[in-house]
Design an enzyme around this catalytic site. Structure first.
Site, PDB file in Angstrom:
ATOM      1  N   ARG A 133      -4.034 -11.231 -12.160  1.00 35.85           N
ATOM      2  CA  ARG A 133      -4.228  -9.902 -11.972  1.00 35.85           C
ATOM      3  C   ARG A 133      -3.577  -9.040 -12.915  1.00 35.85           C
ATOM      4  O   ARG A 133      -2.788  -8.316 -12.917  1.00 35.85           O
ATOM      5  CB  ARG A 133      -3.532  -9.648 -10.364  1.00 35.85           C
ATOM      6  CG  ARG A 133      -4.368 -10.605  -9.336  1.00 35.85           C
ATOM      7  CD  ARG A 133      -4.001 -10.114  -8.206  1.00 35.85           C
ATOM      8  NE  ARG A 133      -4.654  -8.849  -7.859  1.00 35.85           N
ATOM      9  CZ  ARG A 133      -4.652  -8.370  -6.482  1.00 35.85           C
ATOM     10  NH1 ARG A 133      -3.850  -8.914  -5.439  1.00 35.85           N
ATOM     11  NH2 ARG A 133      -5.394  -7.457  -6.283  1.00 35.85           N
ATOM     12  N   ASP A 135     -12.359  -9.976  -0.441  1.00 29.69           N
ATOM     13  CA  ASP A 135     -11.407  -9.919   0.541  1.00 29.69           C
ATOM     14  C   ASP A 135     -12.067 -10.580   1.759  1.00 29.69           C
ATOM     15  O   ASP A 135     -11.318 -10.837   2.922  1.00 29.69           O
ATOM     16  CB  ASP A 135     -11.069  -8.496   0.980  1.00 29.69           C
ATOM     17  CG  ASP A 135     -10.022  -8.304  -0.199  1.00 29.69           C
ATOM     18  OD1 ASP A 135      -9.673  -9.165  -1.013  1.00 29.69           O
ATOM     19  OD2 ASP A 135      -9.660  -7.010  -0.316  1.00 29.69           O
ATOM     20  N   ILE A 161     -14.429 -13.255  -8.403  1.00 28.74           N
ATOM     21  CA  ILE A 161     -13.804 -11.836  -8.709  1.00 28.74           C
ATOM     22  C   ILE A 161     -12.047 -12.610  -9.018  1.00 28.74           C
ATOM     23  O   ILE A 161     -11.515 -12.279 -10.129  1.00 28.74           O
ATOM     24  CB  ILE A 161     -13.333 -10.953  -7.259  1.00 28.74           C
ATOM     25  CG1 ILE A 161     -14.643 -10.415  -7.061  1.00 28.74           C
ATOM     26  CG2 ILE A 161     -12.456  -9.750  -7.985  1.00 28.74           C
ATOM     27  CD1 ILE A 161     -15.440  -9.526  -7.939  1.00 28.74           C
ATOM     28  N   CYS A 191      -0.217 -12.963  -8.511  1.00 26.17           N
ATOM     29  CA  CYS A 191       0.047 -13.387  -7.326  1.00 26.17           C
ATOM     30  C   CYS A 191      -0.987 -14.635  -6.721  1.00 26.17           C
ATOM     31  O   CYS A 191      -1.351 -15.217  -7.861  1.00 26.17           O
ATOM     32  CB  CYS A 191      -0.279 -12.319  -6.446  1.00 26.17           C
ATOM     33  SG  CYS A 191      -2.144 -11.901  -6.051  1.00 26.17           S
ATOM     34  N   LYS A 194      -6.310  -0.060   4.605  1.00 25.29           N
ATOM     35  CA  LYS A 194      -5.007  -0.311   4.181  1.00 25.29           C
ATOM     36  C   LYS A 194      -5.178  -0.041   2.649  1.00 25.29           C
ATOM     37  O   LYS A 194      -4.260   0.834   1.945  1.00 25.29           O
ATOM     38  CB  LYS A 194      -4.455  -1.703   4.098  1.00 25.29           C
ATOM     39  CG  LYS A 194      -3.730  -2.392   3.473  1.00 25.29           C
ATOM     40  CD  LYS A 194      -3.100  -3.467   3.640  1.00 25.29           C
ATOM     41  CE  LYS A 194      -4.084  -4.584   2.476  1.00 25.29           C
ATOM     42  NZ  LYS A 194      -3.701  -4.777   1.246  1.00 25.29           N
ATOM     43  N   ASN A 195      -6.189  -0.462   1.958  1.00 32.05           N
ATOM     44  CA  ASN A 195      -6.243  -0.263   0.630  1.00 32.05           C
ATOM     45  C   ASN A 195      -6.522   1.325   0.205  1.00 32.05           C
ATOM     46  O   ASN A 195      -6.109   1.675  -0.852  1.00 32.05           O
ATOM     47  CB  ASN A 195      -7.417  -1.132   0.007  1.00 32.05           C
ATOM     48  CG  ASN A 195      -7.042  -2.490  -0.054  1.00 32.05           C
ATOM     49  OD1 ASN A 195      -5.791  -2.788   0.010  1.00 32.05           O
ATOM     50  ND2 ASN A 195      -8.130  -3.511  -0.252  1.00 32.05           N
ATOM     51  N   ARG A 235       0.655  -7.841   6.489  1.00 33.61           N
ATOM     52  CA  ARG A 235       0.536  -6.670   5.233  1.00 33.61           C
ATOM     53  C   ARG A 235      -0.872  -5.806   5.559  1.00 33.61           C
ATOM     54  O   ARG A 235      -0.805  -4.776   5.124  1.00 33.61           O
ATOM     55  CB  ARG A 235       0.476  -7.579   4.178  1.00 33.61           C
ATOM     56  CG  ARG A 235       1.730  -8.159   3.838  1.00 33.61           C
ATOM     57  CD  ARG A 235       1.630  -8.704   2.249  1.00 33.61           C
ATOM     58  NE  ARG A 235       1.630  -7.720   1.282  1.00 33.61           N
ATOM     59  CZ  ARG A 235       2.055  -7.947   0.125  1.00 33.61           C
ATOM     60  NH1 ARG A 235       2.432  -9.072  -0.306  1.00 33.61           N
ATOM     61  NH2 ARG A 235       2.005  -6.888  -0.830  1.00 33.61           N
ATOM     62  N   ARG A 250       1.809  -4.901  -4.871  1.00 37.48           N
ATOM     63  CA  ARG A 250       1.249  -5.021  -6.144  1.00 37.48           C
ATOM     64  C   ARG A 250       0.685  -3.554  -6.314  1.00 37.48           C
ATOM     65  O   ARG A 250       0.681  -2.888  -7.566  1.00 37.48           O
ATOM     66  CB  ARG A 250       0.169  -6.018  -6.164  1.00 37.48           C
ATOM     67  CG  ARG A 250      -0.118  -6.244  -7.729  1.00 37.48           C
ATOM     68  CD  ARG A 250      -1.199  -7.255  -7.713  1.00 37.48           C
ATOM     69  NE  ARG A 250      -1.749  -7.164  -8.950  1.00 37.48           N
ATOM     70  CZ  ARG A 250      -2.465  -6.406  -9.573  1.00 37.48           C
ATOM     71  NH1 ARG A 250      -2.817  -5.407  -8.717  1.00 37.48           N
ATOM     72  NH2 ARG A 250      -2.805  -6.253 -10.869  1.00 37.48           N
TER      73      ARG A 250
END
Ligand code: UD1
Length: 447
Positions: free
Chosen positions: A136, A323, A345, A131, A37-38, A415, A107
């Site tokens: 962020r 993640d 993070i 978020c 996805k990213n 998502r 985002r």
């Protein structure tokens, strides 16, 4: 420690869909990993850099991908899905202003600022804002664009960037990032690809998605060296052409699947995956007692019987990815002994702890650290996924829990995971998607 609730408690929000996970089943077989996805999101943004068509293969079917397609179309691009491929046509890009609703709901669409500026000499993109997991900020993106010659102002929540001078072309420059931001590295690599002269990005992010973007840009004619190291050099070119490119496998989805095998003490093959993209995660899985068996066809079989606790801290790549922090915590909640998990993070990424406690997990937090005492059995409960990865963590916990777990927060889950319940059901899980009107009775659960 909060006592576990039972699944007979009322749902947290009876207006919304949820996944009902029937726990305690052993899994077996193979789970297929979709495209990352990213990576796909930023690769889609890169199509703004060229007038030629770009074909991206191995693009996952996710609501975030639809959101980025909407963003590109709002700027005059065209996006068409053909199976797992996207045909992106940037020839008609004629707008430089990104709509607030789209940046607000996705985002990553802020990252369009780099390629828009490089191609059009102008970009107006609303600040994405914070978020659930943290504030962020985007000041590293802004600082870097200024170093490339852009004039940037932020007013009324909108970042306006313009390249002065008749050529409207950014100029290569040296950028030292204060932190190795993935998004800033990507934004600046795209901006520099069409700049006049050479750009050096120092303290760049090392993530595989940065390398994937560099590989696509090189396939489009860009001149980039050092992606995957802390110093990336980009020699600007006059134009970029079309390309046909396959997105890398999603390391976070792969990690989630490996954790599904571990938390159910099962054996599952996960493929395709690139072990180097998951080195910190694989090492932690071995440390907790899982057995990993690599094959020659790009797959990995994880088998788990006993799982013991350990300590971990999230870090930029190649460290343990933030993640997978929540999904890994679900596993540790069921491990023998104690564990300590530190999130370094994002400042607000331990919200899943309260939900795991609802399922009987024994966890206390102090600052950004969670102290976990493994329990023999979690118990099903209605739980809320508070962000994308926390939702996945709840599904994993549900697989291991006694009874059924209703996981809310599917607007997050969808998502980032393509057909998660379908994939897990194919290897023996029992997960039913229930809408508020669905009566998920015993017959549905027996499926
Ligand atoms: C990307 C991923 C996200 C992942 C994250 C960290 C995408 C679409 N998303 O997000 O899934 O969790 O990397 O691996 O690729 N920071 C600043 N100033 C900035 C930018 C970032 O201080 O200008 C800080 C952030 O607050 C955070 C850290 O840097 O603490 C990492 O953020 P960053 O790498 O930028 O994450 P994203 O690119 O937004």
């Amino acid at each position: 420690m909060t006592a576990a609730l039972t699944s007979s408690e009322p749902p947290l929000d009876s207006d919304r869909s949820f996944l009902r996970v029937l726990g305690g089943r052993s899994l077996s077989g193979e789970l297929r990993v979709s495209g990352a996805k990213n990576s796909a999101l930023v690769l889609m943004a890169a199509c703004l850099l060229s007038r030629d068509a770009i074909r991206l293969r191995n693009v996952p079917a996710l609501t975030d991908i639809d959101g980025m397609a909407d963003m590109l179309e709002s700027l005059g691009g065209r996006v068409q899905r053909l199976g797992d491929a996207l045909e992106l046509d940037g020839s008609g890009i004629n707008r430089t202003e990104a709509p607030y609703e789209l940046v607000n709901s996705l985002r990553a669409s802020f990252f369009c600022i780099g390629p828009l500026l490089a191609r059009m000499g102008m970009a107006r993109v609303p600040l994405p804002g914070g978020c659930k997991i943290g504030s962020r900020p985007v000041e590293e993106h802004v600082k870097g664009l200024k170093a490339l010659g852009a004039q940037v102002t932020i007013e009324h929540g909108v970042v306006t960037a313009a390249v002065p001078g008749p050529s409207r072309r950014l100029k290569g420059g040296r950028i030292v990032l204060d932190c190795p931001s993935v998004g800033a590295t990507e934004t600046l690599m795209m901006a520099a690809a069409l700049a006049d002269g050479e750009t050096l990005i120092e303290n760049a992010a090392l993530e595989p998605e940065v390398v994937d973007l560099a590989d696509l840009l090189v396939a489009m004619g860009a001149r980039i060296r050092g992606a995957g190291t802390a110093s990336i050099t980009i020699a600007g070119v006059d134009r970029l052409h079309g390309a046909d490119y396959a997105v890398i496998p999603d390391r976070i989805e792969a990690g989630t699947f490996l954790l599904a095998a571990a938390i159910t003490r099962s054996s599952l093959r996960v493929a395709p995956l690139i072990p180097e993209h998951l080195c910190a995660v694989l090492s932690k899985l071995e440390q907790v007692g899982c057995v990993l068996d690599y094959d020659d066809d790009g797959g990995l079989t994880l088998s788990a019987e006993r799982v013991t606790g350990l300590d971990l801290r999230t870090q930029p790549f190649p460290g343990f990815p933030t993640d997978l922090q929540a999904p890994f915590m679900s596993l540790l909640a069921t491990a023998e002994g104690t564990s300590m998990v530190t999130e370094s993070i994002f400042e607000n990424r331990l919200q899943h702890v309260a939900e795991l406690q609802r399922m009987g997990a024994c966890i206390r937090t102090q600052g950004h650290t969670a102290f976990i005492e493994g329990v023999a059995r979690l118990s099903g409960a209605p739980v809320q996924g508070t962000d994308l990865r926390a939702s996945a963590a709840m599904v994993l916990a549900g697989l291991a829990a006694e009874g059924s777990t209703d996981v809310y927060g599917l607007e997050y889950l969808d998502r980032g995971y393509a057909n998660l319940e379908g994939k897990l059901n194919a290897v023996g899980a029992s997960i039913v998607r229930c809408s508020p009107t669905t009566k998920a009775g015993p017959s549905a659960l027996a499926a």
